[in-house]
Design a protein around this motif. Structure first.
Motif, PDB file in Angstrom:
ATOM      1  N   PHE A 152       0.836  -1.211   0.000  1.00  0.00           N
ATOM      2  CA  PHE A 152       0.000   0.000   0.000  1.00  0.00           C
ATOM      3  C   PHE A 152       0.871   1.262   0.000  1.00  0.00           C
ATOM      4  CE2 PHE A 152      -2.544   3.306   2.134  1.00  0.00           C
ATOM      5  CZ  PHE A 152      -3.587   3.380   1.223  1.00  0.00           C
ATOM      6  N   LEU A 153       1.925   1.250   0.812  1.00  0.00           N
ATOM      7  CA  LEU A 153       2.824   2.405   0.857  1.00  0.00           C
ATOM      8  C   LEU A 153       3.514   2.598  -0.493  1.00  0.00           C
ATOM      9  CD1 LEU A 153       4.259   1.767   4.414  1.00  0.00           C
ATOM     10  CD2 LEU A 153       2.846   3.722   3.733  1.00  0.00           C
ATOM     11  N   ALA A 154       3.879   1.489  -1.136  1.00  0.00           N
ATOM     12  CA  ALA A 154       4.508   1.564  -2.456  1.00  0.00           C
ATOM     13  C   ALA A 154       3.529   2.130  -3.484  1.00  0.00           C
ATOM     14  CB  ALA A 154       4.997   0.186  -2.884  1.00  0.00           C
ATOM     15  N   LEU A 155       2.265   1.725  -3.368  1.00  0.00           N
ATOM     16  CA  LEU A 155       1.217   2.247  -4.260  1.00  0.00           C
ATOM     17  C   LEU A 155       1.113   3.763  -4.114  1.00  0.00           C
ATOM     18  CD1 LEU A 155      -1.161   1.509  -6.190  1.00  0.00           C
ATOM     19  CD2 LEU A 155      -2.592   1.291  -4.160  1.00  0.00           C
ATOM     20  N   ASN A 156       1.235   4.251  -2.881  1.00  0.00           N
ATOM     21  CA  ASN A 156       1.181   5.695  -2.647  1.00  0.00           C
ATOM     22  C   ASN A 156       2.314   6.441  -3.351  1.00  0.00           C
ATOM     23  OD1 ASN A 156      -1.050   5.395  -1.085  1.00  0.00           O
ATOM     24  ND2 ASN A 156      -0.023   5.724   0.881  1.00  0.00           N
ATOM     25  N   PHE A 157       3.410   5.737  -3.598  1.00  0.00           N
ATOM     26  CA  PHE A 157       4.561   6.379  -4.243  1.00  0.00           C
ATOM     27  C   PHE A 157       4.279   6.703  -5.722  1.00  0.00           C
ATOM     28  CE2 PHE A 157       9.040   6.626  -5.756  1.00  0.00           C
ATOM     29  CZ  PHE A 157       9.454   7.640  -4.917  1.00  0.00           C
ATOM     30  N   THR A 158       3.208   6.176  -6.287  1.00  0.00           N
ATOM     31  CA  THR A 158       2.843   6.545  -7.663  1.00  0.00           C
ATOM     32  C   THR A 158       2.710   8.060  -7.796  1.00  0.00           C
ATOM     33  OG1 THR A 158       0.514   6.172  -7.101  1.00  0.00           O
ATOM     34  CG2 THR A 158       1.645   4.403  -8.295  1.00  0.00           C
ATOM     35  N   GLY A 159       2.234   8.717  -6.721  1.00  0.00           N
ATOM     36  CA  GLY A 159       2.056  10.170  -6.757  1.00  0.00           C
ATOM     37  C   GLY A 159       3.369  10.926  -6.845  1.00  0.00           C
ATOM     38  N   CYS A 160       4.448  10.309  -6.416  1.00  0.00           N
ATOM     39  CA  CYS A 160       5.770  10.939  -6.480  1.00  0.00           C
ATOM     40  C   CYS A 160       6.485  10.625  -7.777  1.00  0.00           C
ATOM     41  CB  CYS A 160       6.646  10.434  -5.342  1.00  0.00           C
ATOM     42  SG  CYS A 160       6.096  10.965  -3.732  1.00  0.00           S
ATOM     43  N   SER A 161       6.070   9.565  -8.436  1.00  0.00           N
ATOM     44  CA  SER A 161       6.816   9.112  -9.597  1.00  0.00           C
ATOM     45  C   SER A 161       6.577  10.040 -10.777  1.00  0.00           C
ATOM     46  CB  SER A 161       6.395   7.696  -9.980  1.00  0.00           C
ATOM     47  OG  SER A 161       5.230   7.761 -10.776  1.00  0.00           O
ATOM     48  N   THR A 162       7.433   9.937 -11.777  1.00  0.00           N
ATOM     49  CA  THR A 162       7.342  10.841 -12.928  1.00  0.00           C
ATOM     50  C   THR A 162       6.817  10.134 -14.166  1.00  0.00           C
ATOM     51  OG1 THR A 162       9.595  10.283 -13.526  1.00  0.00           O
ATOM     52  CG2 THR A 162       9.297  12.199 -12.117  1.00  0.00           C
ATOM     53  N   PHE A 163       6.306   8.918 -14.016  1.00  0.00           N
ATOM     54  CA  PHE A 163       5.923   8.201 -15.241  1.00  0.00           C
ATOM     55  C   PHE A 163       4.624   7.403 -15.133  1.00  0.00           C
ATOM     56  CE2 PHE A 163       7.186   3.863 -14.004  1.00  0.00           C
ATOM     57  CZ  PHE A 163       7.909   4.148 -12.855  1.00  0.00           C
ATOM     58  N   THR A 164       3.899   7.515 -14.016  1.00  0.00           N
ATOM     59  CA  THR A 164       2.657   6.740 -13.882  1.00  0.00           C
ATOM     60  C   THR A 164       1.463   7.535 -14.397  1.00  0.00           C
ATOM     61  OG1 THR A 164       2.415   7.537 -11.617  1.00  0.00           O
ATOM     62  CG2 THR A 164       3.459   5.392 -11.905  1.00  0.00           C
ATOM     63  N   SER A 165       0.646   6.900 -15.232  1.00  0.00           N
ATOM     64  CA  SER A 165      -0.544   7.552 -15.777  1.00  0.00           C
ATOM     65  C   SER A 165      -1.727   7.300 -14.852  1.00  0.00           C
ATOM     66  CB  SER A 165      -0.860   6.976 -17.151  1.00  0.00           C
ATOM     67  OG  SER A 165      -1.109   5.582 -17.035  1.00  0.00           O
ATOM     68  N   PRO A 166      -2.691   8.234 -14.786  1.00  0.00           N
ATOM     69  CA  PRO A 166      -3.875   8.009 -13.953  1.00  0.00           C
ATOM     70  C   PRO A 166      -4.646   6.751 -14.364  1.00  0.00           C
ATOM     71  CG  PRO A 166      -4.059  10.075 -15.195  1.00  0.00           C
ATOM     72  CD  PRO A 166      -2.664   9.582 -15.372  1.00  0.00           C
ATOM     73  N   SER A 167      -4.725   6.473 -15.664  1.00  0.00           N
ATOM     74  CA  SER A 167      -5.425   5.257 -16.101  1.00  0.00           C
ATOM     75  C   SER A 167      -4.745   4.019 -15.542  1.00  0.00           C
ATOM     76  CB  SER A 167      -5.444   5.155 -17.632  1.00  0.00           C
ATOM     77  OG  SER A 167      -6.123   6.255 -18.180  1.00  0.00           O
TER      78      SER A 167
END
Lengths: 339, 96
Positions: free
Chosen positions: A294-309
């Motif tokens: 779950f904490l790793a999933l939260n890191f999507t917001g910090c990443s520079t390459f994850t799309s909302p879809s």
């Protein structure tokens, strides 16, 4: 649309003599401030006044660089402008960096148009061009800015460290300058804030464990806290650091795998794979890797390459699993501790 | 090293008929998704797109469309709770 700005800042002077000058050297206080916000201390109040600034000795031919009023952004930009004479047009992004503010729309077409007009930029420079950081492009509609102000928008490089090379080459960006990266350093500077936020939420967990201990047959001890803290560090620090090297693509998966490795190892060290502890071990093996996930999933917001879809798809698949495994894990642990 | 996220999820689409080859999208894309080919732009690697929306916003010909937004789990969870749009509003902490 022009109200609100002109009362306090120097942006309306028209003449260049009132434009505040900024140094390209950072002071000790600037660097200390950067460390504080990295750890989340007064992060949302770390801002500079919007408006026009002068770097070096700019004249009417000097380039105009647009940026955000987050002080960390402002400092990163100015320390990369050593030896350059230019104007800085700082937009009011409420103390948020360029990319996030562009996503929110505060670093946007309207604000840029407004600042160009309020600073009377057309009287300060004779050319008609502003250089906007490329990551501002998700908020700034270049042809709309031109239509409304007469200023053309050139999107500069992604990183402030490339700005001198960009200007020296006649505002030509290489593909390298145009591409966002996510280096080890980029990922590392984001981990303290993740850890601090997780630590805050963990206080609640510790409070609950403390209360349960009043009625527990086998109370929670320092080792329970240790395996939990390990899983939090795995999800907030280790996963971001190892991100490119962990197999798979989904963030939750990457966190889960690392969390599982940690939990299997920690329980082995503690000698909890015994008949008397099997409920506890099973409970932790279900719960802790999911906490890391779950904490790793939260890191999507910090990443520079994850799309909302992509994030939405990942969440639809992983969240039910995370919730189910966590509930079963907690129940098993509680049975062990209470009965 | 180029980091890649999930395959075949991105909503980016290009109407080559409308494209004028102005290359604004090539200029603004932070992941090198586009290049110019035969006077028009083409999508080179769609899975690299993070749906930031910079290209569609700056496409004068309206040849590009994408469901732009923030790829942030915290923002999406918040939007489920509050019923709003996911936004990169980190004032409560958590990201960037």
């Amino acid at each position: 649309m022009s109200e609100g700005c002109c009362s306090k800042s120097s942006c309306c002077s028209g003449g260049t003599e009132d434009v505040p000058a900024v140094s390209t050297a950072l002071s000790f206080e600037d660097m200390l401030g950067a460390w504080k916000v990295r750890f989340g201390i007064a992060r949302m109040d770390y801002l500079v006044k919007p408006g026009l600034y002068a770097v070096g000795k700019p004249n009417s031919d000097s380039p105009v660089l647009v940026s955000a009023n987050y002080k960390l952004t402002f400092d990163t930009l100015r320390k990369n402008l050593v030896g350059l004479d230019c104007w800085l047009l700082i937009l009011d992004t409420k103390g948020v960096n360029v990319w996030c503010a562009a996503g929110k729309g505060t670093f946007g077409t309207c604000e840029l148009v407004h600042r160009i007009e309020a600073a009377q930029l057309s009287e300060i420079v004779t050319h008609r061009r502003v250089i906007v950081p490329q990551l501002g492009a998700s908020g700034v509609n270049a042809h709309e800015v031109t239509r409304r102000t007469g200023f053309s928008v050139t999107f500069g490089p992604v990183r402030a460290s490339d700005i001198q090379a960009f200007i020296a080459s006649g505002c030509k960006a290489t593909k390298e300058m145009r591409t966002v990266q996510f280096t080890l350093r980029d990922r590392l500077v984001l981990t303290p804030i993740e850890l601090v936020e997780a630590a805050k939420k963990s206080l609640l967990v510790f409070g609950v464990l403390f209360l349960i201990n009043f009625i527990a047959v086998r109370p929670f001890g320092i080792y329970d806290v240790a395996v939990y803290v390990g899983a939090v560090i795995v999800g907030t620090v280790l996963m971001p650091v190892l991100l490119p090297y962990i197999p798979g693509r989904a963030f939750a998966w990457k966190g889960w795998i690392l969390g599982l490795c940690w939990t299997v190892f920690a329980l082995w060290v503690l000698g909890w794979y015994t008949a008397g502890n099997w409920l506890l071990a099973a409970g932790y093996l279900l719960l802790l890797p999911m906490a890391s996930a779950f904490l790793a999933l939260n890191f999507t917001g910090c990443s520079t390459f994850t799309s909302p879809s992509g994030v939405l798809k990942e969440m639809r698949i992983t969240l039910p699993l995370i919730i189910a495994a966590s509930i079963i894990g907690v129940v098993l642990i509680l049975i062990h501790k209470l009965i | 090293m180029t980091l890649r996220y999930l395959k075949n999820v991105v909503t980016l689409s290009l109407d080559a008929e409308k494209c004028t080859g102005c290359e604004r999208c090539v200029e603004v894309c932070p992941h090198g998704v586009f290049d110019l080919y035969g006077g028009k732009v083409r999508i080179v690697e769609k899975d690299l797109c993070m749906e930031c929306g910079a290209c569609a916003l700056n496409c004068r010909a309206e040849a590009l469309t994408v469901n732009a937004g923030v790829g942030c789990a915290v923002a999406i969870i918040k939007s489920w709770i509050t019923g709003g749009e996911p936004s990169c509003d980190c004032s409560g902490g958590g990201c960037c």
